[in-house]
Design an enzyme around this catalytic site. Structure first.
Site: not given
Ligand code: NAD
Ligand code: DAU
Length: 354
Positions: A14, A36-37, A60, A135-137, A161, A165, A260
């Protein structure tokens, strides 16, 4: 204060779409801070010309000294904070990096932003914004008949995750409430489009289908996500940055809930039409139901009426037009695909789908 924005994580999916969108629309310079992971890819930004006011800095967000030095040197009028570990499945295999970058990294960035902001003139302080991309999560999982998440839905994160967040979102909120740092937070639903790393459902299915490999659908395939074309997300972020109200949060979504299995079947049908000579056609023969994701959230859906009502943003792309564009992009960008699917990518796929 210069007319520069500091973008973190701008080499990711994104973030890179956002920088390209921003450079095409605004005259303001961009400094892109990215570690740059495995998920960061500077080739995403190759089309930015040398004349454009863009600078990349490898670093970082957890490195306070480096972040402090960057604030002092670039003197940004805003921070747009994308940098994160973003893949739910990886957070289940190894949550450490998620807590480190998403929680500690956001904390480091907030601390340095606060110190920098405190040293600005009153008018510069007024203009400064820290925009945190979330995020919506963080809201957890919906039942089939529940109303979509709105800005005041209680947080209920279920994966490492989303918990990391949520932790970051709370820190941003606290820095506004306690220190007066001018913050904005956006919580967005599932994005898709160009430059998405093929560990995520849509690009993974496109690439596997083209190569005659199984299309892994977790559990019964009935989990629902609300899909948004990435350019619509980028427009929403620009809108919130220019007109969002200091301290507010905005939900962003596509009003496009899909199961899905519907997503996978749609991609298969489009590929049947666009790539009739692929090794396995019809592509849907490749659909394979696999073991479910532990703690798999059943349904996400976003109520995006606040951003529409207050800031006049709504999605321009439908899922049908956006998914077609996305598939075309992956078909036309074979060198990009080849590069990102080499090396450590193969190792991840072997671990996750063994
Ligand atoms: P991504 O994984 O594609 O990119 C993340 C970027 O952050 C990479 O370029 C990576 O190198 C960089 N990064 C990681 N750790 C870093 C660190 N410690 N310091 C500096 N840079 C670091 O992620 P994405 O899908 O582009 O998501 C961007 C943001 O948007 C994330 O905060 C994510 O939580 C959020 N978001 C994503 C979606 C989605 O559907 N992808 C939806 C809603 C919100
Ligand atoms: O909702 C916003 C979130 O969307 C972002 O915050 C995350 O950063 C982003 O990764 C995304 O999370 P999801 O877990 O929803 O995305 P993913 O593409 O991994 O999975 C989408 C759905 O597809 C989910 O229900 C799991 C399922 N899935 C995924 C993969 C990779 C499969 O069925 N098979 C797969 O192989």
């Amino acid at each position: 204060m210069e007319t520069t924005i500091l973008v973190t994580g701008g080499a990711g999916f994104i973030g890179s779409n956002f920088i390209l969108h921003w450079m095409a629309q605004e005259k303001t310079g961009v400094v892109n801070l990215d570690k740059l992971t495995y998920a960061g890819n500077l080739h995403n930004l190759q089309s930015i010309s040398a004349e454009q006011p863009y600078q990349f800095v490898r670093g970082d967000i957890c490195d306070r000294d480096a972040v402090r030095e960057l604030f002092a040197r670039c003197r940004p009028q805003a921070v747009v904070h994308f940098a994160a570990e973003s893949h739910v499945d990886r957070s289940i295999h190894g949550p450490d990096d998620f807590v480190r970058t998403n929680v500690n990294g956001t904390f480091a960035l907030l601390e340095e932003a606060r110190a920098y902001w405190a040293g600005l003139s009153a008018s510069e302080q007024e203009r400064f914004r820290f925009l945190h991309i979330s995020t919506d999560e963080v809201f957890g999982s919906l039942g089939a008949d529940d109303p979509p998440f709105c800005e005041i839905t209680q947080y209920s994160p279920n994966s490492p995750y989303s918990a990391s967040k949520a932790g970051a979102d709370h820190l941003v909120r606290a820095y506004h409430h306690t220190y007066g740092l001018p913050t904005l937070t956006t919580n967005c639903s599932n994005n898709y489009g160009p430059f998405q790393f093929p560990e995520k459902l849509i690009p993974l299915v496109i690439l596997n289908a083209r190569n005659g490999k199984p299309l892994p659908v977790y559990g019964d395939g009935q989990n629902v996500r609300d899909w948004l074309f990435v350019e619509d997300h980028c427009r929403a972020i620009r809108t919130v940055l220019s007109r969002g109200k200091n301290g507010e949060t905005y939900n962003i979504g596509g009003w496009s809930e899909k199961r899905n299995i519907e997503i996978v079947e749609t991609i298969c049908s489009l590929l049947d039409e666009m790539c009739p000579n692929d090794p396995v056609v019809p592509h849907r023969q490749l659909i394979t139901f696999v073991k479910d994701r532990p703690g798999h959230d059943r349904r996400y859906a976003m109520d995006a009426r606040k951003i529409e009502r207050e800031l006049g943003w709504k999605p321009q792309e439908t899922f049908e037009s956006g998914i077609r564009k996305t598939i075309q992009w992956y078909l036309q960008n074979d060198p990009w695909v080849k590069e990102v699917t080499a090396g450590s990518y193969r190792q991840w796929i072997a671990t996750q789908y063994s």
